[in-house]
Structures are given as structure tokens and as C-alpha cells.
Design a protein around this motif. Structure first.
Motif, PDB file in Angstrom:
ATOM      1  N   PHE A 149      57.655  36.576  12.792  1.00 39.46           N
ATOM      2  CA  PHE A 149      56.591  35.906  12.401  1.00 39.46           C
ATOM      3  C   PHE A 149      56.933  34.872  11.395  1.00 39.46           C
ATOM      4  O   PHE A 149      56.545  33.652  11.312  1.00 39.46           O
ATOM      5  N   GLY A 150      57.694  35.245  10.356  1.00 44.11           N
ATOM      6  CA  GLY A 150      58.118  34.680   9.436  1.00 44.11           C
ATOM      7  C   GLY A 150      59.125  33.489   9.831  1.00 44.11           C
ATOM      8  O   GLY A 150      58.890  32.044   9.205  1.00 44.11           O
ATOM      9  N   SER A 151      59.910  33.830  10.422  1.00 41.72           N
ATOM     10  CA  SER A 151      60.950  32.681  11.276  1.00 41.72           C
ATOM     11  C   SER A 151      60.457  31.877  11.917  1.00 41.72           C
ATOM     12  O   SER A 151      60.415  30.503  11.860  1.00 41.72           O
ATOM     13  N   PHE A 152      59.358  32.262  12.856  1.00 43.86           N
ATOM     14  CA  PHE A 152      58.743  31.429  13.946  1.00 43.86           C
ATOM     15  C   PHE A 152      57.702  30.341  13.122  1.00 43.86           C
ATOM     16  O   PHE A 152      57.693  29.313  13.547  1.00 43.86           O
ATOM     17  N   ALA A 153      56.888  30.821  11.975  1.00 44.14           N
ATOM     18  CA  ALA A 153      55.967  30.138  11.296  1.00 44.14           C
ATOM     19  C   ALA A 153      56.603  29.248  10.527  1.00 44.14           C
ATOM     20  O   ALA A 153      55.993  27.749  10.527  1.00 44.14           O
ATOM     21  N   ALA A 154      57.953  29.510  10.024  1.00 47.18           N
ATOM     22  CA  ALA A 154      58.566  28.450   9.139  1.00 47.18           C
ATOM     23  C   ALA A 154      59.024  27.461  10.277  1.00 47.18           C
ATOM     24  O   ALA A 154      58.794  26.194   9.813  1.00 47.18           O
ATOM     25  N   GLY A 155      59.538  27.836  11.388  1.00 49.22           N
ATOM     26  CA  GLY A 155      60.031  26.933  12.145  1.00 49.22           C
ATOM     27  C   GLY A 155      58.956  25.735  12.668  1.00 49.22           C
ATOM     28  O   GLY A 155      59.157  24.495  12.785  1.00 49.22           O
ATOM     29  N   LEU A 156      57.680  26.499  12.832  1.00 56.97           N
ATOM     30  CA  LEU A 156      56.582  25.386  13.209  1.00 56.97           C
ATOM     31  C   LEU A 156      56.310  24.540  12.326  1.00 56.97           C
ATOM     32  O   LEU A 156      55.951  23.267  12.576  1.00 56.97           O
ATOM     33  N   THR A 157      56.516  25.160  10.861  1.00 58.32           N
ATOM     34  CA  THR A 157      56.136  24.117   9.930  1.00 58.32           C
ATOM     35  C   THR A 157      56.952  22.773   9.782  1.00 58.32           C
ATOM     36  O   THR A 157      56.560  21.794   9.745  1.00 58.32           O
TER      37      THR A 157
ATOM     38  N   ILE B 182      59.073  27.824   1.837  1.00 59.02           N
ATOM     39  CA  ILE B 182      58.985  28.813   0.566  1.00 59.02           C
ATOM     40  C   ILE B 182      57.725  29.003   0.340  1.00 59.02           C
ATOM     41  O   ILE B 182      57.381  30.364  -0.206  1.00 59.02           O
ATOM     42  N   TRP B 183      56.700  28.159   0.368  1.00 56.96           N
ATOM     43  CA  TRP B 183      55.396  28.146   0.098  1.00 56.96           C
ATOM     44  C   TRP B 183      54.895  29.173   0.930  1.00 56.96           C
ATOM     45  O   TRP B 183      53.864  30.033   0.554  1.00 56.96           O
ATOM     46  N   LEU B 184      55.343  29.313   2.279  1.00 61.44           N
ATOM     47  CA  LEU B 184      54.709  30.335   3.489  1.00 61.44           C
ATOM     48  C   LEU B 184      55.334  31.274   2.940  1.00 61.44           C
ATOM     49  O   LEU B 184      54.344  32.328   3.158  1.00 61.44           O
ATOM     50  N   GLY B 185      56.505  31.736   2.536  1.00 59.10           N
ATOM     51  CA  GLY B 185      56.898  32.943   2.040  1.00 59.10           C
ATOM     52  C   GLY B 185      55.937  33.484   0.926  1.00 59.10           C
ATOM     53  O   GLY B 185      55.637  34.750   0.915  1.00 59.10           O
ATOM     54  N   ALA B 186      55.773  32.765   0.031  1.00 61.40           N
ATOM     55  CA  ALA B 186      54.647  33.373  -0.921  1.00 61.40           C
ATOM     56  C   ALA B 186      53.342  33.503  -0.519  1.00 61.40           C
ATOM     57  O   ALA B 186      52.728  34.681  -0.937  1.00 61.40           O
ATOM     58  N   ALA B 187      52.911  32.963   0.320  1.00 57.76           N
ATOM     59  CA  ALA B 187      51.449  33.153   0.889  1.00 57.76           C
ATOM     60  C   ALA B 187      51.634  34.728   1.540  1.00 57.76           C
ATOM     61  O   ALA B 187      50.659  35.343   1.494  1.00 57.76           O
TER      62      ALA B 187
ATOM     63  N   ASP C 258      58.841  21.938  12.606  1.00 55.11           N
ATOM     64  CA  ASP C 258      58.694  20.942  13.597  1.00 55.11           C
ATOM     65  C   ASP C 258      57.324  20.032  13.644  1.00 55.11           C
ATOM     66  O   ASP C 258      57.133  18.943  14.138  1.00 55.11           O
ATOM     67  N   SER C 259      56.299  20.435  12.745  1.00 60.33           N
ATOM     68  CA  SER C 259      55.090  19.933  12.434  1.00 60.33           C
ATOM     69  C   SER C 259      55.270  18.602  11.602  1.00 60.33           C
ATOM     70  O   SER C 259      54.529  17.840  10.998  1.00 60.33           O
ATOM     71  N   GLY C 260      56.661  18.408  10.863  1.00 58.69           N
ATOM     72  CA  GLY C 260      56.717  17.390   9.945  1.00 58.69           C
ATOM     73  C   GLY C 260      56.905  17.720   8.489  1.00 58.69           C
ATOM     74  O   GLY C 260      57.238  17.065   7.782  1.00 58.69           O
ATOM     75  N   PHE C 261      56.742  19.062   8.092  1.00 56.47           N
ATOM     76  CA  PHE C 261      56.800  19.422   6.633  1.00 56.47           C
ATOM     77  C   PHE C 261      57.886  19.387   6.428  1.00 56.47           C
ATOM     78  O   PHE C 261      58.976  19.823   7.144  1.00 56.47           O
ATOM     79  N   SER C 262      58.153  19.363   5.058  1.00 49.81           N
ATOM     80  CA  SER C 262      59.535  19.678   4.516  1.00 49.81           C
ATOM     81  C   SER C 262      59.928  21.021   4.311  1.00 49.81           C
ATOM     82  O   SER C 262      59.162  22.118   4.389  1.00 49.81           O
ATOM     83  N   LEU C 263      61.168  21.258   4.032  1.00 51.41           N
ATOM     84  CA  LEU C 263      61.653  22.600   3.835  1.00 51.41           C
ATOM     85  C   LEU C 263      60.968  23.588   2.654  1.00 51.41           C
ATOM     86  O   LEU C 263      60.860  24.590   2.796  1.00 51.41           O
TER      87      LEU C 263
ATOM     88  N   VAL D 147      70.357  20.962  20.709  1.00 50.44           N
ATOM     89  CA  VAL D 147      69.050  21.448  20.181  1.00 50.44           C
ATOM     90  C   VAL D 147      68.832  21.190  18.735  1.00 50.44           C
ATOM     91  O   VAL D 147      69.704  20.662  18.060  1.00 50.44           O
ATOM     92  N   SER D 148      67.389  21.195  18.329  1.00 50.61           N
ATOM     93  CA  SER D 148      67.200  21.024  16.783  1.00 50.61           C
ATOM     94  C   SER D 148      67.638  22.072  15.903  1.00 50.61           C
ATOM     95  O   SER D 148      67.668  23.122  16.492  1.00 50.61           O
ATOM     96  N   ILE D 149      67.611  21.878  14.662  1.00 51.36           N
ATOM     97  CA  ILE D 149      67.902  22.917  13.892  1.00 51.36           C
ATOM     98  C   ILE D 149      66.611  24.026  13.870  1.00 51.36           C
ATOM     99  O   ILE D 149      67.059  25.449  13.952  1.00 51.36           O
ATOM    100  N   ALA D 150      65.478  23.657  13.916  1.00 50.52           N
ATOM    101  CA  ALA D 150      64.229  24.538  14.371  1.00 50.52           C
ATOM    102  C   ALA D 150      64.489  25.473  15.209  1.00 50.52           C
ATOM    103  O   ALA D 150      64.219  26.598  15.256  1.00 50.52           O
ATOM    104  N   GLU D 151      64.938  24.764  16.466  1.00 54.04           N
ATOM    105  CA  GLU D 151      65.164  25.550  17.654  1.00 54.04           C
ATOM    106  C   GLU D 151      66.241  26.709  17.589  1.00 54.04           C
ATOM    107  O   GLU D 151      66.309  27.841  18.062  1.00 54.04           O
ATOM    108  N   VAL D 152      67.268  26.406  16.910  1.00 56.20           N
ATOM    109  CA  VAL D 152      68.189  27.473  16.606  1.00 56.20           C
ATOM    110  C   VAL D 152      67.507  28.401  15.528  1.00 56.20           C
ATOM    111  O   VAL D 152      67.734  29.668  15.984  1.00 56.20           O
ATOM    112  N   GLY D 153      66.559  28.206  14.747  1.00 55.52           N
ATOM    113  CA  GLY D 153      65.981  29.185  14.148  1.00 55.52           C
ATOM    114  C   GLY D 153      65.045  30.179  14.874  1.00 55.52           C
ATOM    115  O   GLY D 153      64.851  31.190  14.592  1.00 55.52           O
ATOM    116  N   TYR D 154      64.829  29.453  16.033  1.00 50.13           N
ATOM    117  CA  TYR D 154      63.965  30.287  17.002  1.00 50.13           C
ATOM    118  C   TYR D 154      64.856  31.516  17.588  1.00 50.13           C
ATOM    119  O   TYR D 154      64.354  32.312  18.272  1.00 50.13           O
TER     120      TYR D 154
END
Length: 396
Positions: free
Chosen positions: A342-350, A361-366, A352-357, A39-46
Motif C-alpha cells: 500500500f505504501g509503495s503503490f500509493a507513493a508511486g501513484l502520487t 514523505i507527507w504520505l508516510g506521515a499521514a 505518476d499523478s505529477g506530484f513531487s517526491l 519503464v519509468s522509475i514509478a513502474e520499477v517501484g511497483y
């Protein structure tokens, strides 16, 4: 001179440590687990999100099912289910099997948080309540200090399954000692369902819950992927990451006791200050994550102002009139873990959508900014002197 806390309080903290070690262990061996299960790293995060979701949904349900039993019997049931769930995880040979194991152990962890906080407050004098709660919650920090780095080391030298077996052994050991040390207290007095619902529908309670959701969600958006952030963005060596996670946990532990002391009289102000620092650190981290020493500094600062805000969050909760405390505490733990999910899943979605790591961090700030806004808008928590005396000598 302060009176010593009962040994049962420390053992409940050990139980929390084991639950947190279970929750975070997959973060310590994400690449190995991803490669083994295909599986992918993002899926492990899930898998972290699934654990948190099970805590949030299954924890209160399990607590309600067990609430008519004495606390010691509840603990025995929770440990038994947890051990079986962790063993199933160790034997899993597919992603779906491991996901199911995480759901079982997550459900138990949610209930365990609630019964532990409620039980420790029954084991000490009212004036020592927040100190006992802080000690129990120290298990969260110890899970990060010891549990996460230990899982990483075990996976590197022996394999990720062995990490699960170590948690099982610790759970068996902790269960035996805890059931011997915890006093034989009666079950909490039951309340009519209408009265329980009235307490749950208290608007002030949900303002407290919303703040807790945002605080923890903000931390876990980037922390769910902290290992690749430190190795890929900051270009830090694998060996250094283990020591950095240890330093992060030590900072959380120190922050936990500082926050507990401040929260006795200034819970809301303490959370506001912590969120303000958190936002500043996230912005600096996101902008300069590729500079190694800046990444290290940000990680250390986040240890002081992130999860360590838990005693202040609990302090605000305990200032409100409640029905069955174990259920409300479990519900609060569920909200906190919904924030993790929510934090983990939302970060994983970013990702999966092709955004960088960087975006995690910006998501955490928001999310932290949202939490500060919610806290600023929340109503004053006014309690009578009688209620305050029976809970905490705390002001909002």
C-alpha cells in the motif's frame, strides 16, 4: 546469564536476510533497471508493490498448502521455489517477466516469515521466545544494511542481473546449512477449519494487524523511493547514498534490539512512542528535504523508529490465543507486506499523478498518524496467566 540461542535461529535470520535482500534489491538499481527494461522509475517501484502483494496473498495460501508437513520439509520446499523464482528474475528480458518472478519469490517470502517465527519459538524456552524472534527479525535489518547497498554496488559495477545471481548463491548456501541445523520437529497439530476461522475472526487480532499495516506502510511510502529522494531532493552524491543506506540499516538493527527489550513489558507504549517519533521525523524531512544534513538526520532517526518496531508488533500478536502459529504468523507477515504494498503503490501513484517526491514523505506521515489513531483506539489485549507463560512475559 542468558542461555545461547540455537544455531538454527541464526540461520533462519539469514534466510530472512536473503528474502529482504530480494525484496529491496530493485530499489538499489532503479535507474539502471528502468533504462534497461524501458519503464519509468514509478513502474520499477511497483515491483516492490508486486513482491509485497504476493507475500500478502500468496504467502498464507502457500503456508496452508504446506502446513501438514514438518518444518524442515517446508523450509526445503520454500528454498527450492525461491531459488527458481530468483533465477527466472535474473533471466528476465521484459517487465512482465520480472514482475512474475517477483510474484513467485514474494509468495515464498511470505510463507518463510511465518514458518521461521513459528519455528524459532519452538526451538527455545518460553522465556527466550521474544529474544529469538528479535534475532530472526534482525534479518530484515541486515537485508537493508548489507543487501540493499550490496545490490546497488553490484549493479553499478557489473549489472543488475548479477545482483539476482548473488541472491541465488546465498539462498543455496543458506538452505544447505539451515536444513542441517534445524531440528527434526513434527508438523504442528492441525486444527479444525472452524477453530482456525474463529481465531482469525478475533477482533483483537485485526486491531493488531491494522496497527502493523500502518506502521510498515508509513515507512515504505517514502522508502520505496529513498534513492531518488536523497539524490534529487537532498542533492547527495551517489557514493554517499550507499553509505547512508548502510547507516540506516545499522540504526534499524540497533533499534530492533532496543524495541525487543522494551516490548517484553510495554509493547503498546513502545509502538506509540515509535510512531510519535516517526511522525515528527517525516514532517521535518518533508519540510527540509533539500537540506542535506537534515535529510541524513531524518534517515538515521527513521532507522530507529520504523521497521525496527517489528518485535513489538510481534509481541502484541503473540499475547493472543492462536491456533496454528505458523499460519497466524504468515498472516501477520501478509498484513505487514500489504502495508508495504500500500505504501509503495500509493507513493508511486502520487508520482505518476505529477506530484513531487516530497509528497511521498507527507504520505508516510499521514499513514503514521492513522496508525497512532488505530493503536490508541485498539482494545486492551487481556490474556490469562497460563497463556502468557506459554508465550511471552508481556503486558499490553
Amino acid at each position: 546469564m542468558r542461555s545461547p540461542l540455537p544455531s538454527g535461529v541464526y540461520l533462519l535470520s539469514l534466510g530472512i536476510f536473503i528474502m529482504i535482500s530480494c525484496e529491496l534489491q530493485v530499489l538499489g538499481f532503479m535507474p539502471a533497471l528502468a533504462a534497461d527494461l524501458g519503464v519509468s522509475i514509478a513502474e520499477v517501484g511497483y515491483l516492490v508493490s508486486a513482491f509485497a502483494a504476493s507475500m500478502a496473498i500468496g504467502g498464507p495460501i502457500l503456508m496452508l498448502a504446506l502446513s501438514r508437513f514438518p518444518p524442515r520439509m517446508i523450509l526445503a520446499c520454500l528454498y527450492a521455489i525461491f531459488i527458481l523464482g530468483e533465477l527466472f528474475g535474473a533471466l528476465a528480458h521484459s517487465y512482465s517477466q520480472l514482475m512474475l518472478a517477483r510474484a513467485v519469490t514474494g509468495m515464498v517470502s511470505g510463507a518463510f516469515f511465518g514458518v521461521s517465527i513459528g519455528l524459532c519459538s519452538r526451538m527455545v524456552d518460553p522465556k527466550d521466545t521474544l529474544r529469538a524472534v528479535a534475532m530472526v527479525l534482525a534479518g530484515i535489518m541486515l537485508g537493508t544494511i548489507i543487501g540493499l547497498p550490496l545490490a546497488k554496488v553490484i549493479a553499478e559495477y557489473w549489472g543488475w542481473r548479477e545482483s539476482f545471481y548473488v541472491v541465488v548463491a546465498l539462498a543455496v548456501f543458506s538452505a544447505a546449512l539451515t536444513l542441517k541445523a534445524v531440528p527434526s520437529l513434527p508438523a504442528e497439530a492441525s486444527h479444525p477449519l472452524k477453530q482456525e476461522l474463529k481465531g482469525v475472526l478475533d477482533v483483537r487480532l485485526w486491531w493488531v494487524f491494522a496497527t502493523s499495516f500502518c506502521v510498515i506502510g508509513a515507512v515504505y511510502a517514502p522508502f520505496s523511493f529513498i534513492v531518488p529522494i536523497l539524490t534529487d531532493l537532498a542533492a547527495l552524491p551517489e557514493g554517499a547514498v550507499t553509505w547512508l543506506l548502510l547507516a540506516y540499516g545499522l540504526c534499524m538493527l540497533a533499534g530492533n534490539y532496543v524495541v525487543a527489550a522494551l516490548a517484553v513489558k510495554h509493547a503498546k507504549a513502545t509502538i506509540m512512542g515509535g510512531l510519535a517519533i516517526m511522525i515528527s521525523v517525516f514532517v521535518m524531512f518533508a519540510l527540509f528535504a533539500d537540506i542535506g544534513w537534515v535529510a541524513v538526520l531524518c534517515l538515521v532517526l527513521l532507522g530507529f523508529c520504523g521497521v525496527s518496531l517489528n518485535p513489538a508488533l510481534v509481541s502484541r500478536l503473540m499475547s493472543l490465543p492462536q491456533g496454528q502459529r505458523a499460519f497466524i504468523n504468515t498472516l501477520h507477515a501478509s498484513v505487514i507486506n500489504a502495508g508495504i504494498m500500500f505504501g509503495s503503490f500509493a507513493a508511486g501513484l502520487t508520482l505518476d499523478s505529477g506530484f513531487s517526491l516530497h509528497v511521498t514523505i507527507w504520505l508516510g506521515a499521514a499513514i503514521a498518524i492513522l496508525g497512532l489513531t488505530v493503536l490508541g483506539m485498539s482494545p486492551q489485549l487481556c490474556v490469562s496467566s497460563a497463556q502468557t507463560a506459554s508465550r511471552l512475559p508481556q503486558t499490553d
